[in-house]
Scaffold this active site. Sequence first.
Site, PDB file in Angstrom:
ATOM      1  N   CYS A 178      54.356  14.498  13.489  1.00 46.15           N
ATOM      2  CA  CYS A 178      53.721  14.939  12.242  1.00 46.15           C
ATOM      3  C   CYS A 178      53.508  16.448  12.298  1.00 46.15           C
ATOM      4  CB  CYS A 178      52.366  14.273  12.050  1.00 46.15           C
ATOM      5  SG  CYS A 178      52.398  12.484  12.158  1.00 46.15           S
ATOM      6  N   HIS A 182      53.391  19.827   9.877  1.00 44.00           N
ATOM      7  CA  HIS A 182      52.027  19.903   9.325  1.00 44.00           C
ATOM      8  C   HIS A 182      51.001  20.535  10.254  1.00 44.00           C
ATOM      9  CE1 HIS A 182      53.127  17.794   5.710  1.00 44.00           C
ATOM     10  NE2 HIS A 182      53.679  16.825   6.410  1.00 44.00           N
ATOM     11  N   ARG A 226      53.018   6.461   1.989  1.00 43.76           N
ATOM     12  CA  ARG A 226      53.319   7.869   2.293  1.00 43.76           C
ATOM     13  C   ARG A 226      53.592   8.052   3.778  1.00 43.76           C
ATOM     14  NH1 ARG A 226      55.909  10.869   2.679  1.00 43.76           N
ATOM     15  NH2 ARG A 226      55.954  13.106   2.349  1.00 43.76           N
ATOM     16  N   CYS A 230      56.930   9.255   5.803  1.00 47.60           N
ATOM     17  CA  CYS A 230      56.952  10.377   6.754  1.00 47.60           C
ATOM     18  C   CYS A 230      57.625   9.939   8.056  1.00 47.60           C
ATOM     19  CB  CYS A 230      55.532  10.840   7.076  1.00 47.60           C
ATOM     20  SG  CYS A 230      54.872  12.050   5.926  1.00 47.60           S
TER      21      CYS A 230
END
Lengths: 269, 208
Positions: A178, A182, A226, A230
């Site tokens: 992630c 991010h 979501r 991802c």
Amino acid sequence: MNKNIVAAAASLLLGAGGIALAQDASVEDSIAAYREMLADDNPAELWEIKGREFWSKKRGPKNASLEACNLGLGSGMVKGAFAQLPRYFADAGRVQDLEMRLVSCMIDLQGLSRAEAEKNHFSTDNDASDIEALVAWIASESKGAVIAVPQTHPKEKEAYAIGEKLFHFRTGPYDFACSTCHSTSGTRIRLQVLPNLTEPAEAKPIFATWPAYRVSQGTVRSMENRITDCLRQQRMPLADYGADVITDLTVYMGVQAAGGQMAAPGLKR
Amino acid sequence: MNPIRITLAALAIICCAAGCVAPQTGSEPASIDAKAAAALSSSFTSASPEWQQRLVQDEVQKQCSAARGKLTGDLASAIVQSQQATLKYPEGGLMGDWKSGEKVAQSGVGLQFSDKPGTVPGGNCYACHQISKAEIAHGTIGPSLLGYGKLRGQSEAMQKYTYGKIYNAQAYMPCSLMPRFGHKGILNEQQMKDLTALLLDPASPVNQ
């Protein structure tokens, strides 16, 4: 002489940088303008109406509605409940997000099997999803509430710690985590601005606006959806619905976003 | 047999198992590492054993995750060294065709469970890099590559560096965010040669 060359090179670099920045800014402005144009008229409202009806509808072997479902603030208390999820539920013996809590309520109150309860959890072109409608309505009942994902029960603290770990867990053929996209502020993937979810200031508006109506998909999508998407783009396998990794990552993001103000369902690309 | 001894033996086994999966550089208690590993292994139950393998970190992934991407000193040098050893160069030149390279740079498909089996993966370079002036839908996670070859020239050393960087970026920058396209078998030799040409060929739009 040398000084002149350096100065000329510097001015070239600055000039090029300036043009690139101006171009980036105009691209982002036009996306923001599009979002603003649609914001007063979020199609998610149709899902909210459907979700409200579905909450009161009797079904299953026990011919019961979901109205007695405890979303964490007490039986049938919907207002503000979503702003404090995921949380630990003693009757389930685990930390649950909204969707897993709804599935538990369908099983316990309505007598549905897990498979029946989880049916169409993500809608397709042919099958609408009751769960997407429910999350749209329940989220809307927390509009304006302060995000306060609890960290009191040891299992809640543990979910945060595991979520934080997973957020930075690089794996798979692309080495992605992630955090690859991010954990830095001010970057884009193609034209999409990427929030730095390790920064509370950036995590707040993101966590506050899921579930969201997705213009590109023509439906409301949940946080489970979501995160599953991802993980797909990270080249991970298809996650189970309600997988531990999804709950843990949701807790991590929710705690990062503590103090933000809920504004879901949001409106996204 | 003494029940306390059995318990101790069992504990020792559990502790060892937890210790074995913990990255050497990690600062959190090993139990969180073990629990994260358990969460991963229980979360993708429909995946085939081949896909399950994607959840298992290699040594570089372990180290970079534990260090949150900020690896320094000897550990960083060790990664550069071990990744340099993975570099493989094709026979007969490293410069392919920039036009094919542009297509590889644009394509973002491949290796997702949603891709049709047999889909040829792209490099998806534009997702993170500015490359040509014409493509304004470029990301900014990586540095701009506009004028890459114009600035650096096309020497054999530069070709080797460029191909190598695409093959395994961590051979030059430990814990780089860029996928190791050759080392992990994402792109084939021809695609990497074509990308090398996209960046270096004086006729490529990158260098106009």
